[in-house]
Design an enzyme around this catalytic site. Structure first.
Site, PDB file in Angstrom:
ATOM      1  N   ASP A   1       0.853  -1.193   0.000  1.00 41.34           N
ATOM      2  CA  ASP A   1       0.000   0.000   0.000  1.00 41.34           C
ATOM      3  C   ASP A   1       0.896   1.253   0.000  1.00 41.34           C
ATOM      4  O   ASP A   1       2.118   1.142   0.163  1.00 41.34           O
ATOM      5  CB  ASP A   1      -0.853  -0.050   1.277  1.00 41.34           C
ATOM      6  CG  ASP A   1      -1.916   1.037   1.331  1.00 41.34           C
ATOM      7  OD1 ASP A   1      -2.267   1.590   0.271  1.00 41.34           O
ATOM      8  OD2 ASP A   1      -2.401   1.332   2.444  1.00 41.34           O
TER       9      ASP A   1
ATOM     10  N   ASP B   1      -8.897   3.660  -2.710  1.00 41.66           N
ATOM     11  CA  ASP B   1      -9.945   4.049  -1.765  1.00 41.66           C
ATOM     12  C   ASP B   1     -11.188   4.620  -2.440  1.00 41.66           C
ATOM     13  O   ASP B   1     -11.383   5.834  -2.499  1.00 41.66           O
ATOM     14  CB  ASP B   1      -9.381   5.065  -0.765  1.00 41.66           C
ATOM     15  CG  ASP B   1      -8.229   4.487   0.031  1.00 41.66           C
ATOM     16  OD1 ASP B   1      -8.100   3.249   0.080  1.00 41.66           O
ATOM     17  OD2 ASP B   1      -7.453   5.280   0.606  1.00 41.66           O
TER      18      ASP B   1
ATOM     19  N   GLU C   1       2.753   5.056  -3.872  1.00 37.84           N
ATOM     20  CA  GLU C   1       2.768   6.033  -4.997  1.00 37.84           C
ATOM     21  C   GLU C   1       4.083   6.782  -5.092  1.00 37.84           C
ATOM     22  O   GLU C   1       4.455   7.121  -6.215  1.00 37.84           O
ATOM     23  CB  GLU C   1       1.593   7.003  -4.854  1.00 37.84           C
ATOM     24  CG  GLU C   1       0.243   6.363  -5.057  1.00 37.84           C
ATOM     25  CD  GLU C   1      -0.141   5.360  -3.977  1.00 37.84           C
ATOM     26  OE1 GLU C   1       0.250   5.564  -2.819  1.00 37.84           O
ATOM     27  OE2 GLU C   1      -0.792   4.362  -4.313  1.00 37.84           O
TER      28      GLU C   1
HETATM   29  O1  MIG Z   1      -3.816   6.021   4.658  1.00 41.76           O
HETATM   30  O2  MIG Z   1      -3.653   0.745   5.605  1.00 41.76           O
HETATM   31  O3  MIG Z   1      -5.829   2.214   0.214  1.00 41.76           O
HETATM   32  O4  MIG Z   1      -6.796  -0.051   1.506  1.00 41.76           O
HETATM   33  O5  MIG Z   1      -6.854  -0.007   4.323  1.00 41.76           O
HETATM   34  C1  MIG Z   1      -4.600   4.888   4.508  1.00 41.76           C
HETATM   35  C2  MIG Z   1      -4.833   1.490   5.736  1.00 41.76           C
HETATM   36  C3  MIG Z   1      -3.724   3.694   4.259  1.00 41.76           C
HETATM   37  C4  MIG Z   1      -4.922   3.015   2.276  1.00 41.76           C
HETATM   38  C5  MIG Z   1      -5.358   1.830   1.484  1.00 41.76           C
HETATM   39  C6  MIG Z   1      -6.401   1.075   2.247  1.00 41.76           C
HETATM   40  C7  MIG Z   1      -5.858   0.650   3.592  1.00 41.76           C
HETATM   41  C8  MIG Z   1      -5.385   1.890   4.366  1.00 41.76           C
HETATM   42  N1  MIG Z   1      -4.395   2.604   3.572  1.00 41.76           N
END
Ligand code: MIG
Length: 798
Positions: free
Chosen positions: A406, A484, A409
């Site tokens: 996650d 998200d 980016e």
């Molecule tokens: O700032 O890890 O897209 O799927 O549950 C949020 C917590 C960070 C973003 C991801 C989401 C995940 C969440 N993450």
């Protein structure tokens, strides 16, 4: 074009007259009087690469996107010239290059029709800010041209009339038309006059695409740095364009079959007792599920590769208990490494100098979940190797089966731009550069390192990885989700467009957060979303726990039953989905096909967005609205069976289809052979002792495939797989099913149960491998029979 990005007085610059031309086998160079060189490489008869420099010399050729196994080779290559132009001819294409200004036009070699022509063609603006050039290309749009592709854009499937930007961006609760979002996939296809081509602009800087938005008859693309470097791919079938692009940028190996099952996720399930409650409930309610996810709270203070002692005192035991119950554990791993001298991952990274640095030397410091962090430079091979090694404990010792990447980016909190500043330095595999160039591939390189780690320590089983950010080619290493999204009806539609668009952009193994990540769906929306998700390659419910529960039982019993029903259908269709994955992995064929990809010659398909083909033979259309009793949808040309009623509909028209909450429009292509497994609570729960084949009669011919292997491991690479090709041929009083087999895998079942659907005659006799047999011998009843899996020819006669 295009942007007022730079010093206005500079303006656009153009190539001048061609002065020299050279040819070295399949690489041609055209140089102009003002130091521009065009390098044209003929990769295949239908694939040309165009690369430009404005300084009379090319830099090192390097790409993260291109697969080292991409096919090369052509049948025919010929070059001639006249006063005006050079003419390059392959067996599929003719390319003109104009001597006066380096512009190009590309024609179909078969009928000399124009496919793609430069408008201004290549031009550039010098970049004072970064040095080098802002490189630009503009093309004349053809009559009635449509455009598709570009990865995860949450907009209409047809890109015409819009402008887009590619810059991987953390986009919490993005909306329809938000641009850019998480991924950068600079590939699109054009379609006009029944013919399709593709353009892959392999440039990792911030790129832009304009499809007749700024100027009605012009399509252009440009980048804030780097080279004008693009691949032109000809079809004329769009499916062949997509297949060639996918060949160029690669496909994943086969995932373990369980990865195609249903996955349950939430931010976050903790502590252990909560995880167990959720998994137990799946088994109690008999809702199939193969994977359970742990989001960031399983860690100690959000430190990657640690476990919270409080919430998960004995992860190895827990993971084993879950595994004994059929659940694979998938854990999240973010790129940010907490600055903490007591934390070994941080110490190792620091001691070995693995973290990204700012231009003048300080580390790139940014705030994410753990607080202040440093970030590994995944663009350095030794860092990727280190990162891969970090998975030993999680995978080999604890038994975790998959890793979720996650925030790659990369996302940084509380700063302008929500990512690294542009001066951050990256190794870029020995081509040092700033974040301007490395930003869009940062997430890809993280997922790549993760994939190698999971693969190494899970071997001889197959790895499973999922990533949020991606660039072209990332599909070689990992699956993906759309980030998200929000629990609204509009987002259900967007999720479906994104899944189709990603498939068309070479990235099939994708799915949305079912039910929506932000906010809370009502039961009806959740049920409708599960129905759709059941036919996307990756099928996972995920939500941000803040807004309430989002498990199949969180609504009411009616919803739970609908959810169970559709997940069960997915489990029955596992051999079908797996075969479709095999065709993707092996033959580069997208697992989902938008209607335009399925039948581009039918103009009606060019603007359809909801209907799609899952695999090759299932037509799916989600219900996108509340209180629906059905919907109007477009049925593509050909004959289709309604999955629920077995009624035949003829396509090429829009029609109303009933679909109460416990149903959705699903059709099967006439002539298809659809393989089905019994319902299991998880992959491998049951030994498959009989395979069901639903055979849909057609007056005519249709081919189908079935791929099977051990569902995991690598024996299939040694020939231990089973590939069956079914050929169905029907006439008024006869149906013939032929099977051609290859591969050395021996399936656990020895018989097929064949359901003959839609037969227009009463069965009077059956011939099995050329011998008449007693109908009783094959337990013939209600057009169902049981036969040995070894047959090669089955004739059913009326
Ligand atoms: O700032 O890890 O897209 O799927 O549950 C949020 C917590 C960070 C973003 C991801 C989401 C995940 C969440 N993450």
């Amino acid at each position: 074009m295009i942007l007022n990005t730079e010093l206005e007085y500079k303006g656009d610059m153009f190539p001048s007259t061609i002065t020299t031309y050279t040819k070295d086998v399949d690489v041609l160079h055209f140089s102009t009087a003002n130091n521009v060189i065009l390098q044209l490489t003929v990769l295949r008869d239908s694939v040309l690469r165009f690369r430009y420099t404005t300084v009379g010399k090319f830099g090192k050729d390097f790409s993260y996107a291109i697969d080292e196994d991409a096919s090369r080779g052509y049948n025919h290559l010929e070059i001639s010239d006249d006063d005006e132009k050079y003419i390059i001819t392959t067996s599929k294409l003719i390319c003109h290059i104009f001597k006066s200004d380096l512009r190009k036009s590309i024609y179909d070699a078969n009928d000399n029709s124009i496919i793609c022509e430069d408008e201004k063609g290549f031009h550039w603006e010098e970049s004072y800010e970064l040095g080098g050039d802002i490189v630009k290309m503009s093309k004349a749009a053809q009559n009635g041209e449509s455009y598709y592709g570009l990865g995860d854009k949450p907009q209409h499937l047809n890109l015409k009339g819009r402008r887009f930007e590619n810059w991987a961006t953390d986009s919490y609760a993005f909306g329809k038309d938000t641009d850019p979002i998480y991924k950068a996939i600079p590939f699109y296809t054009g379609l006009h006059n029944g013919k399709s081509y593709g353009i892959f602009f392999d440039n990792t800087f911030r790129t832009f695409f304009d499809f007749c938005s700024e100027r009605r008859n012009v399509t252009s693309f440009w980048a804030q740095g780097g080279e004008m470097n693009y691949y032109f791919i000809y079809g004329p079938k769009m499916q062949d364009v997509v297949t060639s692009y996918t060949d160029l940028t690669g496909t994943p190996e086969l995932p373990p079959l369980w990865a195609l099952g249903y996955h349950q996720c939430k931010w976050s399930y903790y502590p252990e007792s909560n995880v167990k409650e959720v998994t137990q409930k799946f088994r109690d309610l008999k809702i199939p599920c193969d994977a359970i996810y742990l989001d960031i709270d399983y860690m100690e203070g959000f430190r990657c590769f640690t476990w919270s002692e409080n919430y998960f005192p004995d992860p190895k035991r827990m993971v084993k208990e879950l595994a004994d119950d059929g659940f694979k554990t998938v854990v999240i791993i973010d790129p940010g490494i907490k600055i903490d001298n007591e934390y070994s991952v941080f110490k190792e990274g620091l001691d070995n100098d693995y973290f990204c640095k700012r231009a003048d030397g300080p580390y790139m410091k940014g705030k994410v979940w753990p607080g202040e962090c440093y970030f590994p430079d995944f663009t350095r091979p030794v860092v990727r190797e280190w990162w891969a090694g970090l998975f030993k404990e999680l995978i080999e010792d604890i038994g975790v089966k998959g890793v979720w990447n996650d925030m790659n980016e990369p996302a940084v909190m509380d700063v302008p731009g929500k990512t690294f500043p542009s001066d951050v330095r990256h190794d870029y595999d020995g081509n040092p550069c700033s974040h301007n160039k490395a930003h869009n591939i940062y997430g890809m390189q993280m997922a790549r390192a993760t994939y190698h780690g999971v693969k190494r320590f899970n071997y001889p089983k197959r790895p499973f990885v999922i990533t949020r950010s991606a660039y072209s080619g990332t599909q070689r290493y990992t699956s993906t989700w759309m980030g998200d999204n929000v629990a609204t009806w509009e987002h259900l539609q967007i999720a479906n467009i994104q899944a189709q668009r990603l498939a068309l952009s070479g990235f099939s193994f994708a799915g949305s957060d079912i039910g929506g990540f932000a906010e809370q769906p009502n039961g009806e929306l959740y049920a409708r979303w599960i129905q759709l998700g059941a036919f996307h390659p990756f099928c996972r419910t995920h939500s941000s726990g803040d807004h309430g529960d989002q498990e199949p039982w969180a609504f009411d019993e009616e919803v739970t039953n609908v959810v169970r029903k559709f997940i069960e259908i997915r489990y029955q269709l596992l051999p079908y989905l797996y075969t479709s994955f095999y065709q993707y992995s092996e033959n580069n064929i997208p697992m989902l096909k938008s209607l335009v990809l399925f039948d581009q010659e039918d103009n009606q398909t060019h603007y359809r967005i909801d209907e799609f083909i899952c695999g090759n033979q299932l037509l799916i259309c989600p219900i996108n609205e509340p209180n629906a009793k059905g919907r109007r949808m477009y049925i593509p040309r050909g004959e289709w069976y309604n999955y629920w009623t077995n009624e035949i509909v003829s396509g090429g028209r829009e029609t109303w289809i009933d679909a109460d909450l416990d149903s959705m429009p699903i059709f099967v292509k006439a002539g298809a052979v659809i393989p089905k497994y019994p319902i299991q609570q998880y992959v491998g729960e049951k030994e498959i002792d009989q395979l069901t084949l639903d055979v849909y009669y057609k007056n005519g011919k249709e081919d189908s495939e079935l791929y099977e292997d051990a569902d995991d491991g690598y024996d299939y690479t040694k020939g231990r797989y089973s590939l069956k090709k079914f050929n169905v041929a029907g006439s008024e009083d006869k149906l013939i099913i032929r099977i051609h087999k290859s591969g050395k895998y021996i399936t656990s079942y020895s018989t097929f149960k064949i359901n003959l659907l839609g037969l227009p005659f009463d069965v009077k006799s059956i011939k099995l491998d050329n011998e008449y047999i007693d109908l009783e011998e094959v337990s013939f009843k209600d057009n169902t029979l049981v036969v040995s899996k070894e047959f090669t020819n089955l004739q059913i006669k009326g």
